[in-house]
Design a protein around this motif. Sequence first.
Motif, mmCIF file in Angstrom:
data_model
loop_
_atom_site.group_PDB
_atom_site.id
_atom_site.type_symbol
_atom_site.label_atom_id
_atom_site.label_comp_id
_atom_site.label_asym_id
_atom_site.label_seq_id
_atom_site.Cartn_x
_atom_site.Cartn_y
_atom_site.Cartn_z
ATOM 1 N N GLU A 1 0.888 -0.930 -0.251
ATOM 2 C CA GLU A 1 0.326 0.097 0.122
ATOM 3 C C GLU A 1 0.534 1.373 -0.397
ATOM 4 N N LEU A 2 -0.203 2.180 -1.123
ATOM 5 C CA LEU A 2 1.060 3.921 -0.776
ATOM 6 C C LEU A 2 0.445 4.243 -0.257
ATOM 7 N N TYR A 3 1.067 4.790 1.652
ATOM 8 C CA TYR A 3 0.372 5.215 2.508
ATOM 9 C C TYR A 3 0.363 6.605 1.898
ATOM 10 N N ALA A 4 1.607 7.363 1.480
ATOM 11 C CA ALA A 4 1.295 8.839 1.420
ATOM 12 C C ALA A 4 2.212 8.949 0.564
ATOM 13 N N LEU A 5 2.344 10.192 -0.785
ATOM 14 C CA LEU A 5 3.068 10.560 -2.054
ATOM 15 C C LEU A 5 2.410 12.327 -2.382
ATOM 16 N N TYR A 6 3.817 13.156 -1.519
ATOM 17 C CA TYR A 6 3.401 14.721 -1.749
ATOM 18 C C TYR A 6 4.212 15.700 -2.169
ATOM 19 N N VAL A 7 4.470 16.161 -2.798
ATOM 20 C CA VAL A 7 5.224 16.818 -3.325
ATOM 21 C C VAL A 7 5.205 18.510 -2.771
ATOM 22 N N ARG A 8 6.052 19.622 -2.794
ATOM 23 C CA ARG A 8 5.722 21.104 -2.736
ATOM 24 C C ARG A 8 4.692 21.375 -3.800
ATOM 25 N N PRO A 9 3.940 22.168 -2.913
ATOM 26 C CA PRO A 9 2.737 22.497 -4.800
ATOM 27 C C PRO A 9 3.675 22.944 -5.582
ATOM 28 N N GLU A 10 5.367 23.921 -5.307
ATOM 29 C CA GLU A 10 5.686 24.685 -6.738
ATOM 30 C C GLU A 10 6.593 23.386 -7.390
ATOM 31 N N VAL A 11 5.861 22.607 -7.254
ATOM 32 C CA VAL A 11 7.117 21.202 -8.009
ATOM 33 C C VAL A 11 5.969 20.223 -9.232
ATOM 34 N N VAL A 12 4.868 20.730 -8.740
ATOM 35 C CA VAL A 12 3.612 19.930 -8.741
ATOM 36 C C VAL A 12 3.522 19.625 -10.701
ATOM 37 N N GLY A 13 3.230 19.073 -11.268
ATOM 38 C CA GLY A 13 3.482 18.882 -12.289
ATOM 39 C C GLY A 13 5.128 18.722 -13.389
ATOM 40 N N THR A 14 6.197 18.961 -12.181
ATOM 41 C CA THR A 14 7.364 19.189 -12.658
ATOM 42 C C THR A 14 8.575 17.498 -12.791
ATOM 43 N N GLY A 15 7.102 16.205 -12.516
ATOM 44 C CA GLY A 15 8.377 15.190 -12.827
ATOM 45 C C GLY A 15 8.414 14.715 -11.259
ATOM 46 N N ALA A 16 8.845 15.319 -10.570
ATOM 47 C CA ALA A 16 9.471 15.167 -9.319
ATOM 48 C C ALA A 16 8.036 14.077 -8.410
ATOM 49 N N GLY A 17 6.945 13.904 -8.307
ATOM 50 C CA GLY A 17 6.253 13.314 -8.080
ATOM 51 C C GLY A 17 5.917 11.951 -8.744
ATOM 52 N N ARG A 18 6.383 11.006 -9.789
ATOM 53 C CA ARG A 18 6.798 10.465 -11.178
ATOM 54 C C ARG A 18 7.627 9.932 -10.407
ATOM 55 N N ALA A 19 8.777 10.725 -10.166
ATOM 56 C CA ALA A 19 9.916 9.867 -10.104
ATOM 57 C C ALA A 19 10.050 9.404 -8.799
ATOM 58 N N LEU A 20 8.971 10.184 -7.535
ATOM 59 C CA LEU A 20 8.882 9.261 -6.142
ATOM 60 C C LEU A 20 7.815 7.532 -6.515
ATOM 61 N N MET A 21 7.002 7.991 -7.610
ATOM 62 C CA MET A 21 6.428 7.059 -8.446
ATOM 63 C C MET A 21 6.369 5.756 -8.542
ATOM 64 N N ASP A 22 8.225 6.371 -9.242
ATOM 65 C CA ASP A 22 8.564 4.969 -10.258
ATOM 66 C C ASP A 22 9.422 4.363 -9.442
ATOM 67 N N GLU A 23 10.019 5.321 -8.275
ATOM 68 C CA GLU A 23 10.525 4.293 -7.398
ATOM 69 C C GLU A 23 9.566 3.701 -6.057
ATOM 70 N N VAL A 24 8.363 3.904 -5.739
ATOM 71 C CA VAL A 24 7.809 3.216 -5.080
ATOM 72 C C VAL A 24 7.858 1.643 -6.037
ATOM 73 N N VAL A 25 7.219 1.899 -6.902
ATOM 74 C CA VAL A 25 6.807 0.940 -7.779
ATOM 75 C C VAL A 25 8.146 -0.046 -7.793
ATOM 76 N N ALA A 26 9.298 0.315 -8.270
ATOM 77 C CA ALA A 26 10.665 -0.358 -8.159
ATOM 78 C C ALA A 26 10.480 -1.285 -6.721
ATOM 79 N N ARG A 27 11.045 -0.483 -6.242
ATOM 80 C CA ARG A 27 10.939 -0.941 -4.465
ATOM 81 C C ARG A 27 10.217 -1.844 -4.165
ATOM 82 N N ALA A 28 8.522 -1.668 -4.735
ATOM 83 C CA ALA A 28 7.175 -2.446 -3.914
ATOM 84 C C ALA A 28 8.008 -3.702 -5.171
ATOM 85 N N VAL A 29 8.307 -3.690 -6.560
ATOM 86 C CA VAL A 29 8.443 -4.949 -6.914
ATOM 87 C C VAL A 29 9.256 -5.925 -6.732
ATOM 88 N N ALA A 30 10.917 -5.618 -6.040
ATOM 89 C CA ALA A 30 12.061 -5.661 -5.686
ATOM 90 C C ALA A 30 11.421 -6.433 -4.011
#
Length: 171
Positions: A91-120
Amino acid sequence: MTTRVRKMTEADCAAVAEVRVEGWRSAYRGLLPAAYLAAMDVGEDAEARREHLARAGERVVHLVAERAGKVVGWAAFGPDRSPDAGPGDGELYALYVRPEVVGTGAGRALMDEVVARAVARGCARLSLWVLEGNAPGRRFYAKAGFAPDGAREPWEVGGTEVVELRYARRL
């Protein structure tokens, strides 16, 4: 700008608390009571992050996203807490980025790492809960391959009841 994702440390707790409080205030404006959001305290949240981090051990993974050495995002995941969870479900409990970086790929980078580590870790499925009224969040999760699985839960926050939807993705 390059986003670096790494494991969170105790030294990150204050920055993560800022990300979380700013993230809540931005994402949930108009969805949760304004007084509740205004009353959120970064110092208190930093202490809560320290306690969560210390208690989590290896069971829960806390990650931060950094840009130019500044923490701009945070995510946490671990075992699925739902009563209908199967063995190995995460379960992904939380994923937040600073409002000024929304839409810049920071959230996507976090999500990609969460998925990779969950698979691992051997997770076959990853779920998360999102407020029904949080259209930007729901779009973000859909783009990451998550979809509603039909589960809905009421949640009382600051005297207001909202509905959370469970999204899930096979890994």
